[in-house]
Structure formats: structure tokens, C-alpha cells
Design an enzyme around this catalytic site. Structure first.
Site, PDB file in Angstrom:
ATOM      1  N   ASN A 147       0.815  -1.224   0.000  1.00 58.50           N
ATOM      2  CA  ASN A 147       0.000   0.000   0.000  1.00 58.50           C
ATOM      3  C   ASN A 147       0.846   1.270   0.000  1.00 58.50           C
ATOM      4  OD1 ASN A 147       0.691  -0.672   2.706  1.00 58.50           O
ATOM      5  ND2 ASN A 147      -0.955   0.601   3.492  1.00 58.50           N
ATOM      6  N   GLY A 192       1.773  -5.084   7.593  1.00 58.98           N
ATOM      7  CA  GLY A 192       0.794  -5.821   6.813  1.00 58.98           C
ATOM      8  C   GLY A 192      -0.398  -6.196   7.662  1.00 58.98           C
ATOM      9  N   SER A 193      -1.052  -7.261   7.304  1.00 55.92           N
ATOM     10  CA  SER A 193      -2.284  -7.657   7.989  1.00 55.92           C
ATOM     11  C   SER A 193      -1.989  -8.230   9.367  1.00 55.92           C
ATOM     12  CB  SER A 193      -3.039  -8.686   7.152  1.00 55.92           C
ATOM     13  OG  SER A 193      -2.367  -9.935   7.166  1.00 55.92           O
ATOM     14  N   GLY A 208       0.826 -10.931  10.533  1.00 54.06           N
ATOM     15  CA  GLY A 208       1.689 -10.479  11.623  1.00 54.06           C
ATOM     16  C   GLY A 208       1.755 -11.473  12.765  1.00 54.06           C
ATOM     17  N   GLU A 237       3.641  -3.564  12.438  1.00 51.93           N
ATOM     18  CA  GLU A 237       2.662  -2.490  12.195  1.00 51.93           C
ATOM     19  C   GLU A 237       1.560  -3.128  11.385  1.00 51.93           C
ATOM     20  OE1 GLU A 237       0.302  -0.249  10.692  1.00 51.93           O
ATOM     21  OE2 GLU A 237       1.857   0.447   9.298  1.00 51.93           O
ATOM     22  N   CYS A 251      -3.776   1.749   6.604  1.00 52.35           N
ATOM     23  CA  CYS A 251      -4.165   1.216   7.904  1.00 52.35           C
ATOM     24  C   CYS A 251      -4.598   2.315   8.868  1.00 52.35           C
ATOM     25  CB  CYS A 251      -3.033   0.390   8.509  1.00 52.35           C
ATOM     26  SG  CYS A 251      -1.432   1.186   8.455  1.00 52.35           S
ATOM     27  N   GLU A 287       7.789   2.719  15.391  1.00 56.07           N
ATOM     28  CA  GLU A 287       8.715   3.114  14.326  1.00 56.07           C
ATOM     29  C   GLU A 287       8.786   4.636  14.284  1.00 56.07           C
ATOM     30  OE1 GLU A 287       8.641   0.022  10.849  1.00 56.07           O
ATOM     31  OE2 GLU A 287       6.562   0.484  11.354  1.00 56.07           O
TER      32      GLU A 287
END
Length: 462
Positions: free
Chosen positions: A129, A205-206, A210, A227, A261, A429
Site C-alpha cells: 500500500n 501488513g495484515s 503479523g 505495524e 491502515c 517506528e
């Protein structure tokens, strides 16, 4: 081979070799050798090379942006910002190289210092994304802290990552220090996660994937930053500037076609201004320009893939709610959509759709707004619209999310930490502490005892 499609036309723009587990193993060997020399280099030299990398990226902003338009379907204005963000992240990280200091801790009998040392080889698994910025979120601070990086981009968007690896070499970074390995998740991704020579995994990602990565890292007690998903609230109180809040709503969840997200996909509006809010937001949504992402006037492009388009469609009854228009024919298009009269506990109101779809739900009072805002498994971001500073502070404290904005939808700045609560992730992050997340803390005690005799249990603390 990985086929890279233009999401706006469905045409193949490139084919890229997919890395195998053996390719990952060879890359780790190269990375470990490069990392040892990189960590031993003077901090000023590492900082200089990272700044040079940033300068080379800056010279190729337009090239990188056009590449992002073709592989990810991002509108050109966003793509230019994304390439510029890579430059800025490298510059920011370079500034921390010479300031990555430990501490002197007062202790009896000597001097105690802590030293921050690099982990070694870091694996960064980036999503489709935001391929460029999120790749840099992990890579830039990891490199600045003295590590080597192996970046695995998403299968659908490897082109900008591969180009960044070429620019890193052009800037003078050592061979093997920053490598890009396109590949399939359950082959190259798994090999990177499970490799004993990789000290940390950074994954965006999802939530589902994760969790799998976290479980695999646990077997080796491997560090991980995650994340993950989000279902962020956009809370509009009656005392807010309702017009400003309504006009800002469309792009709070339509940016990048909703594939974000942090998208504010749960619009919570106080009941007394609910109808007024809808009157303002309806024409704003209907006027969004959806089309060719290379056109400067376009506000929203296509979804990334056919599978993503089908997923989004599965959540939305045909013609439901307030919606704009989208092109017909080739491409993965879905119109901007805001659903009304939605059950707050329905899947579209609680699950991450990851498309240009939001729900609007009325609430009665502050307590009701907080209850609804927290009624998902996610806790990544959110917005609060009010003129009451006390309310803004109360609600900010009560909403369980890592990144909140008052009278704004801005979530991400490279100067400040970013990450989620609950199932939106683990760790932080960006921000001033980003480099420290890629280090080990070593404690060193230096005795100042004048005697040469060894310490006895009676003379030391337990």
C-alpha cells in the site's frame, strides 16, 4: 517470475525474478559480511553515506514517483510525496548516527556505562500500500544504527524497492549492505523470518500474517516490530467546526483509495449534528475525482488488484450509502463510498475493509463516543474534532490508539513515534528513538577499586 500489473489498466509493466530460500540464505551471508565492516566504520562516515543516499534519491524523485504510479496505481502527487519521504527519512536517520549514545549510570566502586550496539542483519518486509515510505521506515534507522538490511517488498510492488537498491549502490553504500529480494511471502518471506542469521524482522501488513510472523520469530526469540491493521475512528462532536470536519472526512479514508491502515473508516458523529454533517459530506464525496493516477487532477486511483477489489465489494451492497463515481472497463476501480444506517457491530463497521469505504454512526455523548471508538480489536490511529481543549485531552486519553490527531487527520511524521495498540501492532517506528530499536544495550562496569584482590560475594551487590 513475479508479474507486476498496472492497477489502472491491468497491463503487465514488468516481470521480476522471485527469490528462493537459497537466495535468501546467500543474501544473509553477504549482508553479515557487509555489516561487520559497516559497523566498524566511523559514525561520521556512515552518516555521510546515508546523506549521500538521500541526495541521490532526491535526484530521482520523479522517476521513483512515476514508477510508483505504474506499479501501485498511486496518484502522482502522492507518489512524489512518498519518494520525498524516503529522502527525508534517510536524512533524519543520518542525523542520529553520531548521536546514538549510551548512558553513564552512577554505581558504587566504579564507572558503569551502557553501549548501544547494532543487532546485525535486519529483515524488512514491506507492504504494497505504501511501498517506498514503509520500506524506508525500517531500513533507514536500521542502517543508521550500524545494521545491514534485507528488504522483501510485496509481490505486487517490487519495482521502486529494486530501484532504491540501485541508488544505494550509486550513493556509495557497500555491496551487500542494503539488498532487495522480491519474492512470494511463504517462500522468501518465510525464509527471511526463520533464518538464524537475521536478528530482527520489521513487518507491515495484515494482523493475520503479523501473528504468524510473531509466532515464527518466537521460536528463535527473534526481535520483531509489527505495524498491522486498523479501523480508526473519526469522532465529530457537536461543538466542533462541523463544516470543516465534514469537508475533511472524504480524504481521511479515500487517500490511497482507502488502502491505508490509518484510514478513518469509522465516522462517529454526535447525533445533534448528524444530519447537518451528512448534508455537507455528501457532495464532497460525490465530487471526488477518480481516474488515471498519472493525471495531476486525479484525487483517487484504483485498488491494487482484482482480489482486493473483490474483497471490498464483498462488504458493500450494490448502490448502498453515499457514493461517488469510478471508471468502468479495465482496472481495479471502486467508487468512494460512505455507508449510513449501519449496525455498529457489523463486519463493515468493525473489520478492516482496506478500500474506499467508511461507515458513519451517530453517538449520544462523550462516553458513547469513547465506547464506540474502542469497540474494535484495533488501535492504530484516529481523529477527534472539538473546540473544547479539555474534551480533546479527555478523549485522547480514553481512546485506545497509538496515534491520535485533534482537528486533523494527520497520523504519520518521521519526527514522531508511530505504532498501534491491541492488534494493530507491536513496537514503535519513526521518531527520535527509531535507531535504538535496532540496537542491543550492552552494560559495562569498570572497577575503580585500588586493590588488586578479586571481589568477594560479601563486597558486591547481588
Amino acid at each position: 517470475m513475479l508479474k507486476v500489473l498496472n492497477p489502472a489498466t491491468e497491463e503487465v509493466v514488468a516481470t521480476v525474478p522471485a527469490a528462493s530460500a537459497q537466495d535468501v540464505d546467500a543474501a544473509v551471508v553477504r549482508a553479515a559480511a557487509a555489516q561487520a565492516k559497516w559497523a566498524a566504520a566511523a559514525p561520521a562516515d556512515r552518516a555521510r553515506l546515508l546523506r549521500r543516499f538521500a541526495a541521490v534519491v532526491d535526484e530521482h524523485i520523479e522517476e521513483l514517483a512515476q514508477l510508483e504510479v505504474r506499479e501501485a496505481g498511486h496518484v502522482i502527487g502522492n507518489a512524489r510525496w512518498e519518494a520525498g519521504n524516503v529522502r527525508d527519512l534517510l536524512d533524519f536517520a543520518a542525523g542520529g548516527v553520531e548521536r546514538l549514545s549510551g548512558r553513564q549510570i552512577p554505581v558504587p566502586g566504579g564507572l558503569n556505562v551502557t553501549i548501544l550496539e547494532p543487532l546485525g542483519v535486519v529483515g524488512v518486509i514491506a507492504p504494497w500500500n505504501f511501498p517506498m515510505p514503509i520500506a524506508a521506515w525500517g531500513s533507514a534507522p536500521a542502517l543508521a544504527a550500524g545494521n545491514a538490511v534485507i528488504l522483501k517488498p510485496a509481490e505486487t510492488t517490487p519495482l521502486t524497492a529494486l530501484r532504491l537498491a540501485e541508488l544505494a549502490l550509486e550513493a556509495g553504500l557497500p555491496e551487500g549492505l542494503f539488498q532487495v529480494l522480491p519474492g512470494v511471502g511463504d517462500v522468501a518471506g518465510d525464509a527471511l523470518v526463520e533464518h538464524p542469521g537475521v536478528a530482527k524482522i520489521v513487518f507491515t501488513g495484515s494482523t493475520r500474517v503479523g501473528k504468524q510472523i510473531m509466532a515464527k520469530c518466537a521460536d528463535r526469540v527473534k526481535r520483531v516490530t509489527l505495524e498491522l491493521g486498523g479501523k480508526s475512528p473519526n469522532i465529530v462532536f457537536a461543538d466542533a467546526d462541523v463544516e470543516a470536519a465534514a469537508l475533511a472526512t472524504p480524504m481521511s479514508y479515500l487517500d490511497n483509495s482507502g488502502q491505508d491502515c490509518c484510514a478513518r473508516t469509522r465516522v462517529l458523529v454526535q447525533r445533534s449534528v448528524y444530519d447537518r454533517f451528512l448534508e455537507i459530506v455528501r457532495p464532497a464525496i460525490e465530487s471526488i475525482v477518480v481516474g488515471d493516477p498519472a493525471d495531476e487532477k486525479t484525487q483517487m486511483g484504483p485498488l491494487i488488484s482484482k482480489s482486493q477489489l473483490e474483497k471490498v465489494r464483498s462488504y458493500v451492497p450494490s448502490g448502498a450509502g453515499i457514493h461517488g463515481t469510478a471508471p468502468e472497463g479495465p482496472g481495479f476501480w471502486f467508487p468512494p463510498t460512505l455507508l449510513t444506517d449501519v449496525d455498529p457491530e457489523s463486519p463493515v463497521a468493525t473489520e478492516e475493509v482496506f478500500g474506499p469505504v467508511a461507515v458513519v454512526i451517530p453517538f449520544d455523548d462523550e462516553a458513547d463516543a469513547i465506547r464506540l471508538a474502542n469497540a474494535t480489536e484495533y488501535g492504530l490511529s484516529g481523529s477527534i474534532w472539538t473546540r473544547d481543549v479539555s474534551r480533546a485531552l479527555r478523549v485522547s486519553g480514553a481512546v485506545r490508539a497509538g496515534n491520535l490527531s485533534v482537528n486533523s487527520h494527520s497520523s504519520v511524521r518521521y519526527w514522531t513515534p508511530f505504532g498501534g495498540y491491541k492488534q494493530s501492532g507491536l513496537g514503535r517506528e519513526l521518531g527520535p528513538d527509531a535507531l535504538a530499536a535496532f540496537t542491543e544495550t550492552k552494560n559495562v562496569f569498570i572497577s575503580t577499586d585500588s586493590t588488586d584482590s578479586p571481589e568477594t560475594p560479601e563486597s558486591t551487590e547481588a
